[in-house]
Design a protein around this motif. Structure first.
Motif, PDB file in Angstrom:
ATOM      1  N   ALA A 126       0.808  -3.240  18.427  1.00  0.00           N
ATOM      2  CA  ALA A 126       2.256  -3.101  18.606  1.00  0.00           C
ATOM      3  C   ALA A 126       2.984  -3.170  17.265  1.00  0.00           C
ATOM      4  N   ALA A 127       2.540  -4.091  16.396  1.00  0.00           N
ATOM      5  CA  ALA A 127       3.180  -4.214  15.086  1.00  0.00           C
ATOM      6  C   ALA A 127       2.952  -2.953  14.259  1.00  0.00           C
ATOM      7  N   LEU A 128       1.733  -2.398  14.335  1.00  0.00           N
ATOM      8  CA  LEU A 128       1.438  -1.170  13.594  1.00  0.00           C
ATOM      9  C   LEU A 128       2.263  -0.014  14.130  1.00  0.00           C
ATOM     10  N   GLU A 142       5.062   8.699  21.603  1.00  0.00           N
ATOM     11  CA  GLU A 142       3.699   8.706  22.150  1.00  0.00           C
ATOM     12  C   GLU A 142       2.665   8.939  21.053  1.00  0.00           C
ATOM     13  N   ARG A 143       3.036   9.704  20.011  1.00  0.00           N
ATOM     14  CA  ARG A 143       2.117   9.910  18.895  1.00  0.00           C
ATOM     15  C   ARG A 143       1.955   8.618  18.113  1.00  0.00           C
ATOM     16  N   ALA A 144       3.039   7.904  17.890  1.00  0.00           N
ATOM     17  CA  ALA A 144       2.961   6.629  17.173  1.00  0.00           C
ATOM     18  C   ALA A 144       2.086   5.648  17.934  1.00  0.00           C
ATOM     19  N   GLU A 145       2.203   5.647  19.252  1.00  0.00           N
ATOM     20  CA  GLU A 145       1.389   4.753  20.070  1.00  0.00           C
ATOM     21  C   GLU A 145      -0.082   5.099  19.949  1.00  0.00           C
ATOM     22  N   ARG A 146      -0.414   6.394  20.014  1.00  0.00           N
ATOM     23  CA  ARG A 146      -1.808   6.814  19.918  1.00  0.00           C
ATOM     24  C   ARG A 146      -2.375   6.535  18.528  1.00  0.00           C
ATOM     25  N   ALA A 148      -1.425   4.219  16.387  1.00  0.00           N
ATOM     26  CA  ALA A 148      -1.598   2.773  16.229  1.00  0.00           C
ATOM     27  C   ALA A 148      -2.820   2.285  16.988  1.00  0.00           C
ATOM     28  N   ALA A 149      -2.999   2.772  18.216  1.00  0.00           N
ATOM     29  CA  ALA A 149      -4.147   2.343  19.019  1.00  0.00           C
ATOM     30  C   ALA A 149      -5.448   2.774  18.372  1.00  0.00           C
ATOM     31  N   LYS A 154     -10.552  -2.328  17.810  1.00  0.00           N
ATOM     32  CA  LYS A 154     -11.429  -3.406  17.372  1.00  0.00           C
ATOM     33  C   LYS A 154     -12.814  -2.888  17.033  1.00  0.00           C
ATOM     34  N   GLY A 155     -13.338  -3.326  15.887  1.00  0.00           N
ATOM     35  CA  GLY A 155     -14.679  -2.940  15.479  1.00  0.00           C
ATOM     36  C   GLY A 155     -14.772  -1.559  14.880  1.00  0.00           C
ATOM     37  N   SER A 156     -13.643  -0.866  14.758  1.00  0.00           N
ATOM     38  CA  SER A 156     -13.677   0.505  14.256  1.00  0.00           C
ATOM     39  C   SER A 156     -13.773   0.573  12.739  1.00  0.00           C
ATOM     40  N   GLY A 157     -13.294  -0.482  12.067  1.00  0.00           N
ATOM     41  CA  GLY A 157     -13.262  -0.449  10.610  1.00  0.00           C
ATOM     42  C   GLY A 157     -12.168   0.450  10.064  1.00  0.00           C
ATOM     43  N   ARG A 158     -11.288   0.907  10.943  1.00  0.00           N
ATOM     44  CA  ARG A 158     -10.217   1.800  10.509  1.00  0.00           C
ATOM     45  C   ARG A 158      -9.102   1.015   9.830  1.00  0.00           C
TER      46      ARG A 158
END
Length: 219
Positions: A126-128, A142-146, A148-149, A154-158
């Motif tokens: 949410a902060a991102l 909706e693009r910002a939400e996608r 950020a998600a 988690k665990g992605s290293g992104r």
């Protein structure tokens, strides 16, 4: 006073009790170099607890007034190796109940911890997302939400999981948005699949990316 537990042996070959003549013996003790069955050794009322569960073994041993160590000779290693314990049945039942209660408590604790981690992850996402919209107010919600998600998975290293991303560093946030635009709004992936080297593909799509970012920066 130090306790000395009886040692029970699982024989590798057929043995007969030197007192009651019972055979074959699954387990025995050795007295005066002669095999004695568990009943004759007054250990027949004990039940076998295989090794492997440390907590169960400790509790059963501590709760049993009489217990014995079960061993078997390993010919290859030329040594006796522990197989488990013989303990009182009531002590084993109490130990199993205590371990079950612990397992349930651990499961509840894991569920609580998972819920807290999920809550923290949601807060990071949410902060991102909010920072993306602050830096790029023209970006569709909706693009910002996608973005950020994806960036904070988690665990992605992104980017969103890095220290800079969690600190909402401007460069890190912009890098996440740029990466999303590269893959979604340009033919970058198609270029890669057609054999164009990555650096060349990035150079080709860079103007298109910057055009999108300029548009999104506009309020």
């Amino acid at each position: 006073m130090d306790l000395v537990a009886p040692v029970v042996v699982e024989p590798l070959r057929r043995r007969r009790c030197s007192e009651c003549r019972q055979e074959p013996l699954e387990r025995m003790i050795v007295e005066f170099n002669a095999p004695v069955c568990l009943d004759c050794a007054d250990l027949g009322h004990l039940v076998f607890l295989p090794r492997g569960d440390t907590a169960l073994t400790r509790r059963a041993r501590e709760g049993s007034g009489l217990w014995a160590v079960v061993v078997r000779h390993n010919r290859r290693r030329t040594r006796y190796e522990r197989q488990g314990l013989l303990v009182e049945e009531a002590a084993l039942a109490r130990a199993e109940a205590a371990c079950l209660a612990d397992a349930e408590a651990r499961a509840r604790r894991r569920a609580r911890d998972a819920a807290r981690r999920a809550e923290r992850d949601a807060e990071v996402t949410a902060a991102l997302e909010a920072e993306i919209l602050r830096l790029f107010p023209g970006c569709p919600a909706e693009r910002a939400e996608r973005i950020a998600a994806h960036a904070s998975a988690k665990g992605s290293g992104r980017v969103g999981r890095t220290a800079a991303g969690r600190a909402l560093d401007r460069g890190a946030v912009t890098a996440a948005v740029r990466a999303a635009v590269r893959h979604v709004d340009t033919d970058y992936d198609t270029l890669l699949m057609s054999g164009v080297p990555r650096h060349q593909a990035r150079s080709r799509v860079a103007p298109a990316i910057e055009a999108v970012l300029r548009a999104w920066r506009a309020d």
